[in-house]
Scaffold this motif. Structure first.
Motif, short mmCIF file in Angstrom:
data_model
loop_
_atom_site.label_atom_id
_atom_site.label_comp_id
_atom_site.label_asym_id
_atom_site.label_seq_id
_atom_site.Cartn_x
_atom_site.Cartn_y
_atom_site.Cartn_z
N GLY A 210 6.21 3.11 -8.39
CA GLY A 210 6.47 2.40 -7.14
C GLY A 210 7.94 2.19 -6.85
N GLY A 211 8.79 2.28 -7.86
CA GLY A 211 10.22 2.06 -7.66
C GLY A 211 10.92 3.32 -7.18
N THR A 212 11.93 3.13 -6.34
CA THR A 212 12.74 4.23 -5.84
C THR A 212 14.20 3.94 -6.14
OG1 THR A 212 11.22 4.75 -4.04
CG2 THR A 212 13.48 5.51 -3.77
N LEU A 213 14.86 4.89 -6.75
CA LEU A 213 16.27 4.79 -7.07
C LEU A 213 17.07 5.62 -6.08
CD1 LEU A 213 18.54 3.92 -9.07
CD2 LEU A 213 18.09 6.07 -10.27
N PHE A 214 18.08 5.01 -5.45
CA PHE A 214 19.01 5.74 -4.59
C PHE A 214 20.19 6.17 -5.45
CE2 PHE A 214 23.00 5.45 -2.11
CZ PHE A 214 22.83 6.61 -1.36
N VAL A 215 20.50 7.46 -5.43
CA VAL A 215 21.59 8.03 -6.22
C VAL A 215 22.65 8.58 -5.27
CG1 VAL A 215 22.21 9.69 -8.01
CG2 VAL A 215 19.92 8.67 -8.00
N THR B 100 0.81 -1.22 0.00
CA THR B 100 0.00 0.00 0.00
C THR B 100 0.85 1.28 0.00
OG1 THR B 100 -0.19 -0.01 2.42
CG2 THR B 100 -1.91 -1.19 1.19
N THR B 101 2.16 1.12 -0.08
CA THR B 101 3.04 2.29 -0.04
C THR B 101 2.80 3.24 -1.22
OG1 THR B 101 4.75 1.14 1.21
CG2 THR B 101 5.44 3.08 -0.03
N LEU B 102 2.68 2.70 -2.43
CA LEU B 102 2.49 3.57 -3.59
C LEU B 102 1.20 4.37 -3.46
CD1 LEU B 102 3.37 4.70 -6.29
CD2 LEU B 102 2.32 2.70 -7.40
N SER B 103 0.11 3.74 -3.05
CA SER B 103 -1.15 4.50 -2.91
C SER B 103 -1.02 5.55 -1.81
CB SER B 103 -2.34 3.56 -2.67
OG SER B 103 -2.15 2.82 -1.50
N ALA B 104 -0.25 5.26 -0.75
CA ALA B 104 -0.03 6.26 0.30
C ALA B 104 0.80 7.43 -0.24
CB ALA B 104 0.67 5.62 1.49
N LEU B 105 1.81 7.13 -1.05
CA LEU B 105 2.61 8.20 -1.66
C LEU B 105 1.77 9.05 -2.61
CD1 LEU B 105 5.91 6.24 -2.38
CD2 LEU B 105 5.66 8.20 -0.83
N LEU B 106 0.88 8.40 -3.36
CA LEU B 106 0.01 9.14 -4.28
C LEU B 106 -0.98 10.03 -3.53
CD1 LEU B 106 -0.69 6.37 -6.94
CD2 LEU B 106 0.64 8.47 -7.26
N GLY B 107 -1.25 9.69 -2.28
CA GLY B 107 -2.19 10.48 -1.47
C GLY B 107 -1.54 11.62 -0.70
N LEU B 108 -0.29 11.92 -0.97
CA LEU B 108 0.41 12.97 -0.22
C LEU B 108 -0.09 14.37 -0.52
CD1 LEU B 108 4.16 11.85 -0.23
CD2 LEU B 108 2.60 11.97 1.71
N GLY B 109 -0.93 14.54 -1.49
CA GLY B 109 -1.40 15.88 -1.80
C GLY B 109 -0.36 16.68 -2.55
N ARG B 110 0.18 16.05 -3.58
CA ARG B 110 1.21 16.74 -4.36
C ARG B 110 0.60 17.89 -5.15
NH1 ARG B 110 0.37 11.78 -7.07
NH2 ARG B 110 -0.42 12.12 -9.16
N PRO B 111 1.44 18.80 -5.58
CA PRO B 111 0.95 19.95 -6.35
C PRO B 111 0.47 19.52 -7.73
CG PRO B 111 3.32 19.90 -6.35
CD PRO B 111 2.88 18.80 -5.43
N ALA B 112 -0.31 20.38 -8.33
CA ALA B 112 -0.73 20.14 -9.71
C ALA B 112 0.47 20.28 -10.62
CB ALA B 112 -1.82 21.14 -10.10
N GLU B 113 0.39 19.66 -11.78
CA GLU B 113 1.47 19.79 -12.76
C GLU B 113 1.68 21.26 -13.08
OE1 GLU B 113 2.56 18.02 -17.15
OE2 GLU B 113 1.10 17.00 -15.89
N GLU C 292 23.34 13.11 -1.56
CA GLU C 292 22.73 11.89 -2.07
C GLU C 292 21.26 12.23 -2.35
OE1 GLU C 292 25.24 8.70 0.54
OE2 GLU C 292 23.60 9.78 1.49
N SER C 293 20.61 11.41 -3.15
CA SER C 293 19.19 11.66 -3.41
C SER C 293 18.49 10.35 -3.71
CB SER C 293 19.00 12.66 -4.55
OG SER C 293 19.57 12.18 -5.74
N THR C 294 17.17 10.42 -3.66
CA THR C 294 16.34 9.31 -4.09
C THR C 294 15.34 9.85 -5.10
OG1 THR C 294 14.61 9.53 -2.40
CG2 THR C 294 16.52 8.15 -1.85
N VAL C 295 14.96 9.01 -6.05
CA VAL C 295 13.98 9.37 -7.07
C VAL C 295 12.92 8.27 -7.04
CG1 VAL C 295 13.57 9.80 -9.51
CG2 VAL C 295 15.77 10.43 -8.49
N THR C 296 11.69 8.63 -6.68
CA THR C 296 10.60 7.67 -6.63
C THR C 296 9.63 7.97 -7.76
OG1 THR C 296 10.79 7.46 -4.23
CG2 THR C 296 8.71 6.75 -5.21
N VAL C 297 9.31 6.96 -8.55
CA VAL C 297 8.35 7.13 -9.64
C VAL C 297 6.96 6.91 -9.05
CG1 VAL C 297 7.59 6.35 -11.90
CG2 VAL C 297 10.02 6.28 -11.32
N LEU C 298 6.16 7.96 -9.06
CA LEU C 298 4.79 7.87 -8.54
C LEU C 298 3.82 7.40 -9.62
CD1 LEU C 298 4.70 11.13 -6.40
CD2 LEU C 298 5.18 8.78 -5.65
#
Length: 171
Positions: free
Chosen positions: A140-145, A39-52, A104-110
């Protein structure tokens, strides 16, 4: 600390997994993380991100309070400052680059997908044969850079939304 500051269980699990990924791979190299909690991806999608962003605006924009809580929880866990932004890639985008910014950074594809090619700073990730650290990132994938790497995103066939977390030392 489970349930820290009101994070849901999937978000707390994500923080724990990210912290472990960063701790285990920080000096070794890039890593790809798939959350254990389904359920992590649906929780991330529910964060209330800004509009494009509007046409002509920059590709990265700040999030809303849920994202701030996620960043703060990860920062407390890692003893780092965590800055975040959302990046929107339009279908047909050619190249979007991300650098270490000294961190360092992470990139998560929502939503969506894209090809990602990683390279060490000072190496040229293009032309020639595909770089050995190239991969397809999907929802759902997260890349650690690590801090000594950059990344190039391409082959965006559908609109793609990314959550970027930048991990910086505390001053």
């Amino acid at each position: 600390m489970p349930g820290e500051r009101g994070l849901s269980q999937p978000m707390q699990s994500f923080v724990e997994e990210l912290a472990l990924c960063v701790a285990a791979n920080g000096t070794k190299g890039p890593a790809l993380l798939w959350p254990e909690d389904p359920t992590t991806l649906s929780a991330l999608l529910g964060l209330g991100r800004p509009a494009e962003p509007e046409q002509g605006a920059g590709p990265s924009v700040r999030g809303r309070p849920g994202t701030e809580e996620l960043a703060a929880a990860l920062g407390r866990k890692l003893h780092l400052r965590v800055r975040y932004s959302y990046r929107f890639l339009a279908a047909g985008s050619h190249v979007a680059e991300g650098g270490p910014r000294g961190a360092e950074s992470t990139v998560t594809v929502l939503e969506g997908a894209c090809r990602c090619v990683l390279s060490r700073i000072g190496e040229d990730p293009a032309p020639g044969p595909p770089h050995p650290l190239g991969m397809r990132l999907r929802s759902g994938g997260t890349l650690f850079v690590p801090r000594d790497h950059t990344y190039r995103l391409s082959e965006v066939h559908v609109p793609t939304t990314l959550l970027e977390l930048h991990l910086e030392c505390l001053d």
